[in-house]
Design an enzyme around this catalytic site. Structure first.
Site, mmCIF file in Angstrom:
data_model
loop_
_atom_site.group_PDB
_atom_site.id
_atom_site.type_symbol
_atom_site.label_atom_id
_atom_site.label_comp_id
_atom_site.label_asym_id
_atom_site.label_seq_id
_atom_site.Cartn_x
_atom_site.Cartn_y
_atom_site.Cartn_z
ATOM 1 C CB CYS A 155 -1.011 -0.004 1.139
ATOM 2 S SG CYS A 155 -0.327 0.260 2.795
ATOM 3 C CG ASP A 156 4.392 1.204 2.245
ATOM 4 O OD1 ASP A 156 3.440 0.444 2.485
ATOM 5 O OD2 ASP A 156 5.412 1.228 2.953
ATOM 6 C CB ALA A 157 3.359 1.091 -4.125
ATOM 7 C CG LEU A 158 -1.668 2.373 -3.517
ATOM 8 C CD1 LEU A 158 -3.039 2.030 -2.943
ATOM 9 C CD2 LEU A 158 -1.667 2.189 -5.042
ATOM 10 C CG PHE A 159 2.822 8.867 -0.510
ATOM 11 C CD1 PHE A 159 2.049 9.936 -0.098
ATOM 12 C CD2 PHE A 159 4.200 9.060 -0.631
ATOM 13 C CE1 PHE A 159 2.631 11.184 0.186
ATOM 14 C CE2 PHE A 159 4.786 10.288 -0.354
ATOM 15 C CZ PHE A 159 4.001 11.349 0.050
#
Length: 372
Positions: A160-164
């Site tokens: 989910c970090d990738a979505l930032f």
């Protein structure tokens, strides 16, 4: 009886203090003052490391990329070109390149700063390497699946970090070039990640596939900073889109669901627990995830998306909590070190991405409290 009375008195005093601190008036000038103090401290200590690493983060690393996202927001407020010059110097020294991995979202993060600098200076060399790399990715899309630890799995956004880190770069590139292919690619990849990691009941994101079935003291594991990455990333995407577009409506729907959930699970002190559904197991404050939540909530109020009467107390309470962890010389404490799950934080430990989150939060709290 005396012991019981003393405990009740102590509890009442705590509630009064908590309510007082959360209700304190926030003045725009004070927001700018503390933002400047934190920004200046971080620039002065830029090449120091705080997560047990043996050497400083590379200037193009995701950790610094997240700092730059917040620093750009501060530069727009500061009325001092030195912040823009500091950012521009980083781009020039690194020839406007993204970091070393072609597909990895973390190594795209710095592109958000490059595009903002391009908007200010209108120098195409600032975005040409990013555009060229994204063109390559589009025409040679990763064939990997989203399952964790499958071959080349992080060539797509399976955490989910990738979505930032990456999607806002695609959205910004779409906006400055008017080439919809960048938005189309990002939109489809974002949907794939959301279908994979978003819990439809809790309206939060699992960090990655490993955590979907894991339980921590009987609770589902939703990492605070991981969801902070998502929530702040949504704001940075929505800012680039036409409110009438299908893409905007899609991202807005996720944003509203998360905002409602975040309002429900904020701690009495104004933070969000490192494991969002496990407050009693993680009482230690944590400022990176919480700052991103403050940023996102304040933005929604400022945009007229979230009801002010409902959400403003939470945003202000959160901001006051964050400010309480800024030292006299400007270091933001209680930033959880690099990780992927709930853990520990300390008052004397910080990280560059925590500063970026704090500056992002301040940029919207400033507007919320009447700053122009």
């Amino acid at each position: 009886m005396n012991k019981l009375f003393s405990l009740l008195l102590l509890f009442a005093t705590f509630l009064i203090f908590a309510n007082y601190s959360s209700a304190q008036e926030i003045k725009p000038a004070e927001v700018k003052t503390v933002m400047k103090k934190v920004a200046d401290w971080q620039i002065e200590h830029f090449n120091e490391c705080y997560s047990g690493r043996q050497k400083p983060h590379h200037p193009l690393d995701w950790t610094n990329g997240a700092l730059y996202v917040g620093m750009v927001k501060w530069a727009k407020m500061a009325n001092d070109e030195k912040y823009w010059e500091w950012l521009k110097n980083i781009g020039e020294e690194n020839e406007w390149l993204l970091y070393k991995r072609q597909y990895h979202a973390d190594d795209h993060t710095v592109g958000q700063m490059y595009i903002e600098l391009y908007r200010k200076y209108r120098d195409k060399k600032m975005i040409e390497p990013t555009q060229k790399q994204f063109d390559f990715i589009m025409y040679h899309p990763s064939q990997s699946v989203l399952n964790w630890k499958t071959p080349f799995h992080q060539d797509r956004w399976n955490w989910c970090d990738a979505l930032f880190m990456s999607p806002p770069v695609w959205a910004k590139l779409y906006k400055v070039t008017s080439e919809k292919k960048y938005l189309d690619f990002m939109f489809e990849e974002y949907k794939a990640t959301t279908d994979f990691l978003f819990d439809k009941k809790e309206h939060l994101y699992y960090r990655d596939e490993r955590y979907i079935t894991e339980r921590d003291n009987g609770t589902k594991v939703f990492w605070s900073r991981g969801n902070g990455w998502v929530f702040a990333g949504l704001v940075n995407i929505l800012n680039e889109l036409n409110p009438e577009s299908k893409e905007y409506k899609y991202f807005l729907k996720i944003y509203k669901k998360m905002a409602k959930k975040l309002l429900e699970i904020q701690t009495p002190e104004g933070h969000w627990a490192m494991s969002l559904l496990g407050q009693k197991f993680y009482p230690t404050p944590e400022t990176s995830g919480s700052s991103f939540f403050v940023f996102g909530l304040a933005w929604g109020i400022n945009q007229g998306i979230l009801d002010k009467a409902t959400y403003e107390p939470a945003a202000k309470k959160g901001w006051n909590a964050m400010v309480s962890h800024v030292t006299d010389d400007g270091m933001l404490g209680y930033v959880q070190p690099i990780g992927a799950a709930p853990g520990k934080a300390w008052p004397d430990k910080t990280e560059v991405y925590g500063t970026g989150a704090f500056l992002s939060a301040g940029s919207e709290i400033y507007k919320l409290t009447g700053g122009e």
